[in-house]
Write an enzyme that holds these catalytic residues in place. Structure first.
Site, PDB file in Angstrom:
ATOM      1  N   ASP A  18       0.861  -1.184   0.000  1.00 23.05           N
ATOM      2  CA  ASP A  18       0.000   0.000   0.000  1.00 23.05           C
ATOM      3  C   ASP A  18       0.897   1.234   0.000  1.00 23.05           C
ATOM      4  O   ASP A  18       1.701   1.418   0.914  1.00 23.05           O
ATOM      5  CB  ASP A  18      -0.882  -0.046   1.263  1.00 23.05           C
ATOM      6  N   ASP A 110      -3.126   2.463  -5.973  1.00 22.44           N
ATOM      7  CA  ASP A 110      -2.001   2.522  -5.041  1.00 22.44           C
ATOM      8  C   ASP A 110      -1.836   1.281  -4.166  1.00 22.44           C
ATOM      9  O   ASP A 110      -1.155   1.319  -3.154  1.00 22.44           O
ATOM     10  CB  ASP A 110      -2.119   3.774  -4.156  1.00 22.44           C
ATOM     11  N   GLU A 111      -2.495   0.201  -4.530  1.00 19.72           N
ATOM     12  CA  GLU A 111      -2.412  -1.014  -3.722  1.00 19.72           C
ATOM     13  C   GLU A 111      -2.257  -2.225  -4.622  1.00 19.72           C
ATOM     14  O   GLU A 111      -2.842  -2.279  -5.694  1.00 19.72           O
ATOM     15  CB  GLU A 111      -3.723  -1.248  -2.964  1.00 19.72           C
TER      16      GLU A 111
END
Lengths: 436, 161
Positions: A18, A110-111
């Site tokens: 993350d 974003d993960e």
């Protein structure tokens, strides 16, 4: 009580990665002047779409309005979003993780999840050391920090990455699981919503451990399959596999856009709606989908919503057909004494575009001709940029920028062009600005 | 010459062909008629050397690979000042840099100085590190506490028009 969890620490080794305050961190990595300052992105939307850790420490939160942000923190750096740059960073993040394993699931911008089961021997490292290596590699190459969780299942890996932020590396082995689950409220588990949490509370389940310790029969009798899967995952048994394929299709396609200043001009508001419909149709055609139903809505300046759902006589991805139908019902939604700030459209009941989807009144020839027209439009757009050709109904929205005033500010990357770059096409490499 | 035994043989054959309407006689030259032209082209028969292009091109590289072999760590910047002019780096040039934490003596690097990026030559002698400009008008930068180098310059691109 059934013994929780396997004896092996990592029957499977899954990591969840993350990026910390992703959009704001991308901006800070680009401009050294922003380091250590409260940075907020999303200026063009009038809200905070990401908040740097310095800003979070001052009490700024995602989703806050511009005014609220300024009140709490007058010297905040508020930047317009630069999704082009964020997407480049996101693609790099996946690419770097794929240097270690090809089992990577891009979960969001974003993960990501990655499975590293079985890599201890070839890498001659423990799972924890592999996770640390990936983290270090990401941080050196991207100049941002990441929080990583290593665990035997996806659900637990997500708990682990959240455990220590920013720049944390949390390892939850099968053996250690109970002590983590004990401290975690059931509502904070990925996939357990508010309703489920309150339902489980009736059975005195408050922590994740309470839930994991229930026996399988009880879980099967009281919960649906997705929640049964979470129960397995929390016990360290990986049942959710990684979705490593890129998304090939959609259940629905939605496009919404705000505009400033708010407007009470029906032609302009309808133009905004028409533009969204065109955008949604472009996406639908790219995935060879056609919609049977369409939902349109307007948001007033004081955040009230009005909308209606319409059924198309034939599944379509041709905007002029949808615009015509929406136009006929627009007066039901639009009120002349109200100012609007957003329009939105959702295409639903999407199906694969098979050649013959006709109704009683449309001959196959007509549809075939339209297919050729839109094929031509799509090719023109590809060559000359999106909206090279658009419907006249969208003209009021196309004439001026989406935002005027300070929200109209464009991301730095779009202002600083290199020789040969155009407004439509820039080099596919993040720019760090100017160097003396 | 054409393998006929009698000298008027070609004339005989030509007369037969004309009679069969395969050839048309336009004054003197003997021309094939359309019927003879209806030969379908079934493809190109290769003659001579097979083209090596396909196999030979497998091992060439694109400009992307050439300028940024480590793509995931590469970034671009625009040059502003003239502190590197003697190294051939001009204002307005595009520099391609690779993020790294381990520069070597003599590398042209991007460092952070007073909240700005600066491009200089990285110098290291023993434990001493400093930055040199490639322009005698600029003094070397001696860091007081620490020196943050974020990237090493790999290429300079100057595009004319």
């Amino acid at each position: 009580m059934a013994p929780i969890l396997s004896l092996k620490s990592f029957p499977k080794a899954i990591i969840h990665i993350d990026a910390d305050a992703f959009f704001a961190s991308c901006e800070q990595a680009r401009d050294p002047q922003l380091k250590g300052k409260p940075v907020v992105t999303g200026k063009e939307r009038g809200i905070a779409s990401a908040v740097s850790y310095e800003g979070k420490a001052l009490g700024l939160k995602r989703g806050m309005s511009l005014q609220e942000i300024r009140r709490i923190c007058p010297d905040v750096v508020h930047l317009p979003s630069d999704y082009e740059t964020y997407s480049l960073y996101s693609a790099r993040m996946l690419s770097i993780v794929r240097d270690y394993t090809n089992l990577v699931e891009a979960y969001s911008i974003d993960e990501c999840f990655a499975e590293i089961t079985g890599l201890r021997r070839p890498r001659r490292m423990s799972y924890q050391a592999i996770a640390a290596t990936i983290k270090h590699d990401l941080e050196v190459k991207l100049g941002l920090t990441f929080s990583i969780g290593l665990a035997p299942s996806k659900v637990v890996a997500k708990i682990a990455s959240k455990w220590q932020k920013p720049s944390g590396l949390t390892v939850i082995s099968g053996r250690d699981l109970p002590q983590y689950l004990e401290k975690l409220s059931i509502g904070d588990v990925w996939g357990i919503g508010k309703q489920t949490a309150s339902y489980l509370a009736q059975f005195k389940i408050r922590t994740a451990l309470d839930f994991a310790e229930r026996d399988e029969g009880w879980v099967r009798n009281h919960l649906t399959k997705p929640h049964q899967e979470i129960w397995h995952e929390l016990r360290g048994q990986a049942v959710l596999s990684l979705e490593t394929e890129e998304k090939q299709t959609y259940q629905s396609i939605s496009k919404t856009k705000t505009f400033t200043p708010p407007s009470s001009d029906p032609a302009y508001v309808f133009g905004q709606l028409s533009k969204n419909i065109e955008n949604a149709c472009i996406k639908a055609r790219r995935y060879h989908l056609v919609a049977r139903k369409v939902f349109v809505f307007l948001r007033t300046h004081d955040f009230q919503h009005q909308g209606c759902e319409l059924t198309l006589s034939r599944a379509t991805a041709f905007p002029h057909e949808i615009v015509r139908l929406v136009g006929a019902h627009f007066h039901q939604v639009f009120q002349s004494d109200t100012r609007y700030r957003l329009t939105g459209v959702v295409l639903t009941q999407l199906v694969e575009n098979t050649p013959l989807q006709l109704d009683l009144f449309d001959g196959p020839l007509n549809v075939e001709q339209l297919e050729r027209v839109y094929d031509g439009i799509d090719r023109l757009d590809k060559r000359y940029g999106k909206h090279a050709v658009f419907l006249a109904s969208s003209l009021p929205a196309m004439r001026k920028g989406q935002h005027t005033g300070e929200r109209g500010e464009v991301a730095a990357r779009k202002r600083q062009l290199f020789t040969g770059e155009t407004e439509r096409k820039r080099l596919g490499m993040p720019m760090l600005g100017e160097v003396k | 010459m054409l393998g006929f035994h009698r000298s008027h043989a070609p004339y005989t054959i030509a007369s037969q062909r004309t009679a069969l309407a395969l050839c048309a006689r336009v004054k003197t030259p003997l021309l094939p008629r359309r019927r003879c032209q209806h030969v379908r082209v079934l493809g190109v028969v290769e003659a001579g050397w097979p083209s090596p292009a396909e196999e030979e091109l497998l091992d060439t590289m694109s400009f992307d690979e050439y300028l940024a072999p480590n793509k995931n760590a590469s970034y671009i910047l625009r040059v502003k000042g003239d502190s590197m002019i003697d190294a051939g780096i001009h204002p307005g040039d595009l520099v391609l840099v690779e993020r790294t934490t381990h520069p070597r003596d003599g590398d042209i690097v991007i460092a952070e100085v007073d909240g700005e990026w600066t491009m200089k030559v990285f110098r290291q002698q023993g434990t001493r590190v400093w930055l040199d400009a490639a322009n005698s008008a600029y003094a070397p930068i001696m860091p007081q506490q620490e020196l943050t180098v974020i990237a090493v310059v790999r290429a300079v691109v100057r595009k004319y028009a």
